[in-house]
Motif scaffolding. Structure first.
Motif, PDB file in Angstrom:
ATOM      1  N   THR A 159       0.787  -1.219  -0.023  1.00  0.00           N
ATOM      2  CA  THR A 159      -0.100  -0.006   0.256  1.00  0.00           C
ATOM      3  C   THR A 159       0.728   1.362   0.073  1.00  0.00           C
ATOM      4  O   THR A 159       0.412   2.393  -0.337  1.00  0.00           O
ATOM      5  CB  THR A 159      -0.847   0.038   1.133  1.00  0.00           C
ATOM      6  N   GLY A 160       2.299   0.968   0.380  1.00  0.00           N
ATOM      7  CA  GLY A 160       2.937   2.300   0.551  1.00  0.00           C
ATOM      8  C   GLY A 160       4.077   2.381  -0.483  1.00  0.00           C
ATOM      9  O   GLY A 160       3.636   1.753  -1.511  1.00  0.00           O
ATOM     10  N   ASP A 161       5.177   2.997  -0.241  1.00  0.00           N
ATOM     11  CA  ASP A 161       6.159   3.197  -1.412  1.00  0.00           C
ATOM     12  C   ASP A 161       7.223   2.023  -1.313  1.00  0.00           C
ATOM     13  O   ASP A 161       7.860   1.676  -2.261  1.00  0.00           O
ATOM     14  CB  ASP A 161       6.931   4.509  -1.019  1.00  0.00           C
ATOM     15  N   ALA A 162       7.437   1.355  -0.082  1.00  0.00           N
ATOM     16  CA  ALA A 162       8.254   0.494  -0.027  1.00  0.00           C
ATOM     17  C   ALA A 162       7.574  -0.875   0.399  1.00  0.00           C
ATOM     18  O   ALA A 162       6.667  -0.802   1.286  1.00  0.00           O
ATOM     19  CB  ALA A 162       9.380   0.811   1.236  1.00  0.00           C
ATOM     20  N   PRO A 163       8.009  -2.180   0.023  1.00  0.00           N
ATOM     21  CA  PRO A 163       7.365  -3.491   0.583  1.00  0.00           C
ATOM     22  C   PRO A 163       7.606  -3.602   1.981  1.00  0.00           C
ATOM     23  O   PRO A 163       8.696  -3.584   2.264  1.00  0.00           O
ATOM     24  CB  PRO A 163       8.169  -4.575  -0.477  1.00  0.00           C
ATOM     25  N   VAL A 164       6.773  -4.193   2.539  1.00  0.00           N
ATOM     26  CA  VAL A 164       6.743  -4.501   3.757  1.00  0.00           C
ATOM     27  C   VAL A 164       6.557  -5.854   4.078  1.00  0.00           C
ATOM     28  O   VAL A 164       5.205  -6.553   3.690  1.00  0.00           O
ATOM     29  CB  VAL A 164       5.809  -3.806   5.096  1.00  0.00           C
ATOM     30  N   ILE A 165       7.438  -6.729   4.161  1.00  0.00           N
ATOM     31  CA  ILE A 165       7.405  -8.098   4.308  1.00  0.00           C
ATOM     32  C   ILE A 165       6.447  -8.550   5.623  1.00  0.00           C
ATOM     33  O   ILE A 165       7.054  -8.553   6.686  1.00  0.00           O
ATOM     34  CB  ILE A 165       8.546  -9.175   4.218  1.00  0.00           C
ATOM     35  N   LEU A 166       5.397  -9.166   5.348  1.00  0.00           N
ATOM     36  CA  LEU A 166       4.518  -9.639   6.463  1.00  0.00           C
ATOM     37  C   LEU A 166       4.676 -11.163   6.888  1.00  0.00           C
ATOM     38  O   LEU A 166       4.670 -11.630   8.147  1.00  0.00           O
ATOM     39  CB  LEU A 166       3.144  -9.526   6.366  1.00  0.00           C
ATOM     40  N   ARG A 167       4.755 -11.891   5.749  1.00  0.00           N
ATOM     41  CA  ARG A 167       5.555 -13.288   5.695  1.00  0.00           C
ATOM     42  C   ARG A 167       6.406 -13.673   4.790  1.00  0.00           C
ATOM     43  O   ARG A 167       6.232 -13.422   3.582  1.00  0.00           O
ATOM     44  CB  ARG A 167       4.091 -14.096   5.587  1.00  0.00           C
ATOM     45  N   PRO A 168       7.620 -14.142   5.407  1.00  0.00           N
ATOM     46  CA  PRO A 168       8.639 -14.543   4.273  1.00  0.00           C
ATOM     47  C   PRO A 168       8.393 -15.624   3.241  1.00  0.00           C
ATOM     48  O   PRO A 168       7.678 -16.511   4.101  1.00  0.00           O
ATOM     49  CB  PRO A 168       9.866 -14.546   5.098  1.00  0.00           C
ATOM     50  N   GLY A 169       8.658 -15.695   2.169  1.00  0.00           N
ATOM     51  CA  GLY A 169       8.378 -16.809   1.260  1.00  0.00           C
ATOM     52  C   GLY A 169       9.385 -16.983   0.185  1.00  0.00           C
ATOM     53  O   GLY A 169      10.746 -16.482   0.346  1.00  0.00           O
ATOM     54  N   ALA A 170       9.167 -17.603  -0.693  1.00  0.00           N
ATOM     55  CA  ALA A 170      10.118 -17.816  -2.015  1.00  0.00           C
ATOM     56  C   ALA A 170      10.526 -16.737  -2.930  1.00  0.00           C
ATOM     57  O   ALA A 170      11.612 -16.506  -3.418  1.00  0.00           O
ATOM     58  CB  ALA A 170       9.550 -18.734  -2.762  1.00  0.00           C
TER      59      ALA A 170
END
Ligand code: TXA
Ligand code: MG
Length: 335
Positions: A159-170
């Motif tokens: 939703t913002g300018d930088a990605p925020v990882i809420l759950r890490p994955g591949a």
């Protein structure tokens, strides 16, 4: 119905139909405050589901869709509150699996689909896992063989300018940085122990629940803040020392190929040691694809305690350790 994706099997229903969505929660025994991911077969399908596709989301989708990346965006009224557990955002993913894409396209609607396991169990990476958890609770199960990735998608707030990882994955932090430069991690991902309450509440509601649990209790062999070693000799010694503390239990060991090669079989003094390997530390993708299957394999063995080797948290290792720490219920023991 349950269907394969490249990450894990999903349990899908029409995301725009509250009755169908309710049936998903019921079949899984899932808490209603844990929102679902909505799956699409074409990025253009987002048009009626989200208020706006942010430039960041556009870049991420261009680079990683179809694939193991879920983006969170502000939702429209077409997405029922049931799907998002009342949040004003919705999680969206276009999977990279021909059966999944065909099924979504044929259904003609966006498909809400959590992982097709009973709530709290390891995610299903084979048709047999879905059968074990959901047979008789769902209308149909499509068996597409083993899932290539084996860990659930990376969930990113876009939703913002930088990605925020809420759950890490591949789709790793490093890969996301290749698109957007700055990448943030939800502070809740730093949580290592049960006592650790300094970390904020997770922004991905599902991340607060006990997860991925095999029936035996799982313990990480090491110290929570400690540098996890990929030196197999050190890891093997620690696992053997810990096992020797539980002479009255059938002890399982979950480790890399390299570490397993250094654990004598049957280990001296531990006739009941059951060693399972995730794969080579040199091939993290193989370890990821094996993790949930190995956890479920332990369920069909007499093991009552599983000692797991901590793994280095770079790249895919971040997602692997995230699942292991949660499967262990934040339990650690140092040798
Ligand atoms: O790989 C996957 O993502 C698989 C396959 C089937 O696509 N699906 C999956 O779904 O893992 P599930 O329901 O097991 O996990 C969804 C995660 C949960 O942690 C949930 O809290 C989070 O996504 N989530 C969903 N909507 C969200 C939202 N609006 N904001 C933050 N987190 C959200
Ligand atoms: Mg799940």
């Amino acid at each position: 119905m349950a269907f394969p994706t490249e990450t894990v099997y999903g349990l899908g229903a029409d995301a725009t139909n509250p009755e169908a969505v309710t049936a998903i929660f019921k079949a899984k025994g899932r808490p209603p405050d844990n929102p679902l991911i909505v799956h699409v077969a074409d990025p253009a399908d987002l048009e009626t589901l989200v208020a706006a596709v942010t430039p960041l989301a556009r870049d991420l989708m261009d680079r990683f869709w179809p694939g193991p990346l879920t983006v969170i965006l502000r939702k429209t009224a077409r997405v029922p509150d049931l799907v998002t557990a009342g949040l004003d955002t919705v999680a969206l993913r276009m999977p990279a699996h021909p059966l999944a894409l065909r099924l979504i396209a044929l259904s003609g609607v966006p498909v809400a689909a959590p992982s097709a396991n009973r709530s709290g169990r390891p995610s299903p990476t084979r048709g047999a896992h879905v059968v074990a958890d959901l047979m008789g609770r769902v209308d149909a199960i499509i068996d597409g063989g083993p899932c290539a990735v084996g860990l659930e998608s990376t969930v990113v707030d876009a939703t913002g300018d930088a990605p925020v990882i809420l759950r890490p994955g591949a789709v790793t932090r490093e890969m996301l940085a290749g698109v957007s430069g700055r990448v943030e991690l939800d502070p809740a991902l730093a949580r290592r122990t049960h006592a650790d309450t300094t970390s904020a509440a997770p922004r991905s509601p599902g991340m607060k629940y006990t997860h991925y649990s095999p029936r035996a209790r799982l313990v990480l062999a090491g110290t929570p803040g400690g540098q996890s070693t990929d030196d197999p000799a050190t890891a093997a010694r620690a696992l053997m020392t810990l096992a020797s503390r539980y002479p009255d239990e059938v002890v399982g060991v979950l480790c890399t190929d390299e570490t397993a090669a250094l654990i004598p079989a049957p280990a001296a003094g531990h006739p009941h040691l059951v060693v399972k390997t995730l794969g080579s530390v040199l091939r993290p993708a193989e370890m990821a694809a094996n993790l949930f299957h190995r956890l479920r394999e332990f369920d069909t063995s007499p093991v009552t305690l599983i000692l797991a080797q901590p793994l280095p948290e770079e790249a895919l290792g971040l997602a692997l350790m995230n699942r292991l720490i949660k499967a262990a219920g934040y339990r650690w023991e140092d040798a």
